[in-house]
Design an enzyme around this catalytic site. Structure first.
Site, PDB file in Angstrom:
ATOM      1  N   LYS A 142       1.215  -1.613  -0.164  1.00  0.00           N
ATOM      2  CA  LYS A 142      -0.333   0.026  -0.009  1.00  0.00           C
ATOM      3  C   LYS A 142       1.109   1.326   0.096  1.00  0.00           C
ATOM      4  O   LYS A 142       2.088   1.289   1.104  1.00  0.00           O
ATOM      5  CB  LYS A 142      -0.743   0.191   1.168  1.00  0.00           C
ATOM      6  CG  LYS A 142      -1.803   0.820   1.126  1.00  0.00           C
ATOM      7  CD  LYS A 142      -2.636   0.786   2.687  1.00  0.00           C
ATOM      8  CE  LYS A 142      -3.622   1.700   2.706  1.00  0.00           C
ATOM      9  NZ  LYS A 142      -4.914   1.920   4.180  1.00  0.00           N
ATOM     10  N   SER A 146     -10.004  -0.710   7.265  1.00  0.00           N
ATOM     11  CA  SER A 146      -9.400  -0.253   5.793  1.00  0.00           C
ATOM     12  C   SER A 146      -8.606  -1.739   5.589  1.00  0.00           C
ATOM     13  O   SER A 146      -8.193  -1.583   4.238  1.00  0.00           O
ATOM     14  CB  SER A 146      -8.559   0.785   5.726  1.00  0.00           C
ATOM     15  OG  SER A 146      -9.277   1.837   5.733  1.00  0.00           O
ATOM     16  N   SER A 171      -9.743   1.737   2.877  1.00  0.00           N
ATOM     17  CA  SER A 171      -8.791   2.612   2.313  1.00  0.00           C
ATOM     18  C   SER A 171      -7.523   1.929   1.629  1.00  0.00           C
ATOM     19  O   SER A 171      -7.367   2.238   0.341  1.00  0.00           O
ATOM     20  CB  SER A 171      -7.933   3.987   3.354  1.00  0.00           C
ATOM     21  OG  SER A 171      -7.397   2.940   3.922  1.00  0.00           O
TER      22      SER A 171
HETATM   23  N1  GLN Z   1     -13.960   4.003   6.467  1.00  0.00           N
HETATM   24  C1  GLN Z   1     -12.797   4.655   7.841  1.00  0.00           C
HETATM   25  C2  GLN Z   1     -12.521   5.553   7.688  1.00  0.00           C
HETATM   26  O1  GLN Z   1     -12.471   6.299   6.329  1.00  0.00           O
HETATM   27  C3  GLN Z   1     -11.137   3.693   8.181  1.00  0.00           C
HETATM   28  C4  GLN Z   1     -10.218   4.378   6.873  1.00  0.00           C
HETATM   29  C5  GLN Z   1      -9.075   3.284   7.538  1.00  0.00           C
HETATM   30  O2  GLN Z   1      -9.088   2.041   8.199  1.00  0.00           O
HETATM   31  N2  GLN Z   1      -8.178   3.832   6.382  1.00  0.00           N
HETATM   32  O3  GLN Z   1     -11.273   6.339   7.823  1.00  0.00           O
END
Ligand code: GLN
Length: 484
Positions: A77, A176, A152
């Protein structure tokens, strides 16, 4: 095809000299060439460098070197520092930044012999649930390219699901890893806070972020967790907890295992097909000898609000460093303030700006007590809910996401709807416990993967992996491939 193999299957073929690391790497590169124009899991990758690493691995294999990931292609990532590779965090603001060093997790992969390659697409600074908030364009779900892969870490999930790599790394601040794994039909593990060093991970919300693996099965998840775990003096929040042999936990012995079903998780927005798949998985666990217990996590209703206060507060502080002075892109101004605002105004996307503004607001004097301080107190209540539950159950079962993958554009204009889709994954990060998502079925039409989430005690990854593995070995979901 070699790119479709799991870590354990490819490792056996490499050790037996049936195939070379170069052939394995080449088959991933060929797959990227074939499908990534459509999927866009990768922001970039350096094929020559990946093949050079493969050749080095082949030399080691010939010399009889034995390492757990020797010659295994693993993609990363775009939020983890890999020496001499670009690091953009899905954002424009880092410009042409190149990492001067390896993150601790990357050092571990490299010393275990892995071929570390590629920059996987993500929501900008890991803020989002759909990978639509990337400055590099959206990633598409390999099961249906009209749909999002989750986020994400959408690139990490899509790349594994589409067999563009053998496994990948992502990060999980509020879901995420688990949510994109569920939506793309792979295995995603969020370890306990402190299990894996965050050194070299660009921080979103430092008290919630964890690194973890995306894999094609649970055995590979255990392999990678074993490699990545351990204390690191460069991350003071990493915990000096011994690293068990996670593979040894995969013994199929789940008779008498107590699984908790939180009654608060049967919410109105839960899709009927997702519910049916999770109900069937619970039955399967029962047939395998597990005992199902209804439990209560009474503060569940407050989790989304609490998370979006704490995560944005921490993000507003962490992202202050992107000022046009220290790193990356810069737009000059007549004075420093103008330089900052021009650089940040042009460099950050809308969601990141929204969160910085929200986070600055909840920390500002006059509002701090009402929002941030109160959210911290609720966070403790949420953690206590889980610790109380774990006095009576070994693990907790829930859906990973209330729905299967939604359409590109469906929620991107409604941040609140997007935030609500994190309902089942967020509490785990607030509580600092561990969680895994594994495939547990498909919707009918279109055919989209459904994920089952298991949550475990702090440092209870062995139990999670044991239960997930037992389920997986008695089902066929993880063997299905997307139509790419
Ligand atoms: N969807 C969540 C957010 O937008 C989690 C994102 C994540 O785990 N990086 O913050």
């Amino acid at each position: 095809m070699l790119n479709q193999l799991t870590i354990s299957k490819l490792a056996a073929k490499l050790a037996g000299r049936e195939v070379s690391a170069r052939e394995a790497m080449q088959s991933c590169l060929d797959q990227i060439e074939r499908v990534d124009g459509n999927i866009h899991a990768f922001i970039s990758h350096d094929a020559a460098d990946a093949l050079a690493q493969a050749d080095a691995a082949d030399k080691d294999i010939s010399a009889g070197v034995q390492k757990p990931l020797l010659g295994i292609p693993i993609a990363i990532k775009d939020v983890l520092a890999v020496k001499n590779q670009p690091l953009n965090c899905g954002s424009k603001i880092l410009g042409k930044f190149i990492s001067p060093y390896d993150a601790a997790a990357i050092e571990k992969l490299k010393s275990a012999g892995a071929i570390v390659f590629g920059r996987l697409n993500m929501d900008e600074f890991a803020m989002g649930s759909s990978t639509e908030n990337s400055a590099f364009g959206v990633t598409r779900n390999p099961w249906d390219t009209m749909r999002i892969p989750g986020g994400s870490s959408g690139g990490s999930a899509a790349a594994v699901a589409a067999d563009e790599c053998i496994a990948s790394l992502g990060t999980d601040t509020g879901g995420s890893i688990r949510q994109p794994a569920a939506l793309c039909g792979c295995v995603g593990l969020k370890p306990t806070y402190g299990r894996i060093s965050r050194y070299g991970l660009v921080a979103f919300a430092s008290s919630l972020d964890q690194i973890g693996p995306f894999t094609k099965d649970v055995h590979d998840s255990a392999t990678l967790l074993g490699v990545l775990s351990g204390v690191d003096l460069r991350d003071s929040t990493s915990v000096p907890q011994p690293v068990p042999n996670y593979i040894a936990a995969l013994d199929g012995k789940i008779k008498g295992l107590k699984l908790g079903l939180p009654k608060e998780y049967m919410i109105g927005g839960l899709d009927a097909e997702v519910k049916a798949a999770v109900d069937a998985a619970v039955k399967k666990f029962q047939n395998l000898g597990a005992e199902i217990v209804e439990i209560s996590l009474p503060h569940t209703d407050y989790a989304v609000a609490t998370y979006y206060i704490i995560a944005t507060a921490e993000a507003s502080a962490n992202l202050a460093r992107f000022d046009g002075i220290r790193y990356g892109a810069r737009i000059d101004g007549n004075d420093p303030t103008e330089l900052y605002s021009r650089t940040r105004g042009a460099g950050f996307g809308a969601e990141v700006k929204r969160r910085i503004i929200l986070g600055t607001y909840v920390l500002s004097s006059g509002y701090y007590d009402a929002y941030y301080l109160r959210a911290q107190k609720v966070r403790t209540l949420i953690r206590n809910d889980f610790l109380r539950a774990f006095e009576t159950v070994d693990a907790i079962v829930t859906p990973t996401s209330p729905t299967a993958a939604f359409k590109i554009g469906e929620k991107s204009n409604d941040p609140l709807q997007m935030y609500l889709s994190d309902i089942f994954t967020i509490s785990c990060n607030l509580a600092g416990i561990c969680g895994i998502s594994i495939p547990c079925g498909f919707t009918k039409s279109p055919k989209l993967p459904i994920g089952l989430q298991l949550l475990g005690k702090p440092f209870g990854e062995e139990m999670l992996l044991k239960a997930a593995h037992a389920y997986e070995q008695n089902t066929l979901w993880h063997q299905e491939k997307p139509p790419v």
